[in-house]
Design an enzyme around this catalytic site. Structure first.
Site, PDB file in Angstrom:
ATOM      1  N   ASP A 213     -47.449  -2.676  40.293  1.00 37.87           N
ATOM      2  CA  ASP A 213     -46.602  -2.436  40.291  1.00 37.87           C
ATOM      3  C   ASP A 213     -46.106  -3.510  39.451  1.00 37.87           C
ATOM      4  OD1 ASP A 213     -46.031   0.339  41.978  1.00 37.87           O
ATOM      5  OD2 ASP A 213     -45.445   0.191  40.165  1.00 37.87           O
TER       6      ASP A 213
ATOM      7  N   ASP B  31     -45.137   9.367  38.516  1.00 32.62           N
ATOM      8  CA  ASP B  31     -44.629   7.866  39.680  1.00 32.62           C
ATOM      9  C   ASP B  31     -43.268   8.019  40.280  1.00 32.62           C
ATOM     10  OD1 ASP B  31     -44.821   4.095  39.252  1.00 32.62           O
ATOM     11  OD2 ASP B  31     -45.012   5.614  41.317  1.00 32.62           O
TER      12      ASP B  31
HETATM   13  C1  DX5 Z   1     -41.364   2.064  42.085  1.00 34.88           C
HETATM   14  C2  DX5 Z   1     -42.928   1.754  41.436  1.00 34.88           C
HETATM   15  C3  DX5 Z   1     -43.922   3.186  42.128  1.00 34.88           C
HETATM   16  C4  DX5 Z   1     -43.577   3.492  43.665  1.00 34.88           C
HETATM   17  C5  DX5 Z   1     -44.039   4.628  44.284  1.00 34.88           C
HETATM   18  O1  DX5 Z   1     -40.628   1.656  40.532  1.00 34.88           O
HETATM   19  O2  DX5 Z   1     -43.204   2.356  40.226  1.00 34.88           O
HETATM   20  O3  DX5 Z   1     -44.596   3.093  41.908  1.00 34.88           O
HETATM   21  O4  DX5 Z   1     -43.782   2.479  44.235  1.00 34.88           O
HETATM   22  O5  DX5 Z   1     -43.483   4.641  45.679  1.00 34.88           O
HETATM   23  P1  DX5 Z   1     -43.526   6.251  46.243  1.00 34.88           P
HETATM   24  O6  DX5 Z   1     -44.491   6.913  45.758  1.00 34.88           O
HETATM   25  O7  DX5 Z   1     -43.187   5.545  47.334  1.00 34.88           O
HETATM   26  O8  DX5 Z   1     -42.274   7.114  45.456  1.00 34.88           O
END
Ligand code: DX5
Length: 239
Positions: free
Chosen positions: A43, A185
């Protein structure tokens, strides 16, 4: 051009490094790679497109060159200027570069530029952006990313309203006979993975539901089994 995995009816659970131990990203990722995970999500946040800061190109090159060997890394650019940062992450070794439609004035030009750099190309859409805004680009994309949370932070709740966007993309991609991943995501766990895979997603990015668990490998495998069963049931594996 990199030889990237194409949609093959097997759902991929893609660990989001945002939820890994920042002091030990390689250490967190390695057991998953040893257990067969071949795709991880990096990310990238600029504190402007989203109200958070995360990961630069040096992390991608570190992981590519002395971290985890064969794992494919997708750089998810939550940045206001993907035209500048896309090529930077491609040069750093990202296997896919995924930019946000909302941040790009000329998606076709950026797709072309990234293709020339030999990376896989994806476009992401935030919750408020309709699925059909991606339709004109699908045939030129390796991946379409439907955010199932407001981007910026891990640990948020999955937004079930996004399921109709996933199904709409699945219908359109199958209609056009394309080999384009449908990635989601945000808020992915064993329960929401079933909903998303049933709707047609075949690449599920998961952060907290993997890295914040006592045993990340078994947590990921549990999500993968649930998602695969749901995907096969609803899509009779058309790929
Ligand atoms: C947030 C990121 C995601 C996040 C997902 O903007 O793009 O990848 O880290 O984390 P979880 O799976 O905990 O929602």
């Amino acid at each position: 051009m990199k030889k990237l995995p194409l949609p093959d009816g097997r759902v991929r659970i893609v660990p989001s490094l945002l939820a890994a131990d920042f002091a030990n990203v390689r250490g967190d990722l390695q057991p998953l790679v040893k257990a067969g995970v071949s795709w991880a999500s990096v990310d990238v946040m600029d504190g402007h497109f989203v109200p958070n800061l995360a990961f630069g190109p040096d992390l991608v090159s570190a992981l590519k060159h002395n971290g985890t060997g064969k794992v494919f890394l997708d750089a998810h650019l939550m940045v206001s200027n993907p035209d500048v940062y896309g090529p930077i992450f491609a040069a750093a070794g990202a296997d896919w570069v995924v930019f946000h439609l909302e941040a790009c004035r000329s998606p076709r030009a950026l797709i072309k530029k990234l293709r020339k750099l030999g990376v896989g190309v994806g476009i992401a859409i935030k919750p408020k952006t309709p699925a059909k805004s991606l339709f004109p680009y699908l045939k030129d994309l390796d991946l379409a990313l439907v955010m199932t949370i407001e981007p910026g932070f891990g640990g948020q709740k999955f937004m079930p309203k996004m399921l109709s966007k996933i199904s709409a993309l699945r219908v359109e991609i199958d209609r056009q006979g394309l080999k384009t991943w449908i990635q989601i995501d945000g808020g992915v766990n064993a329960e929401t993975a079933v909903l998303a895979a049933s709707a047609g997603a075949d690449s599920l990015v998961a952060g907290s539901a993997v890295f914040k668990q006592r045993n990340p490998v078994s947590a990921l495998k549990k999500i993968e089994r649930a998602a695969q069963k749901a995907f096969m049931k609803s899509h009779l594996v058309k790929v």
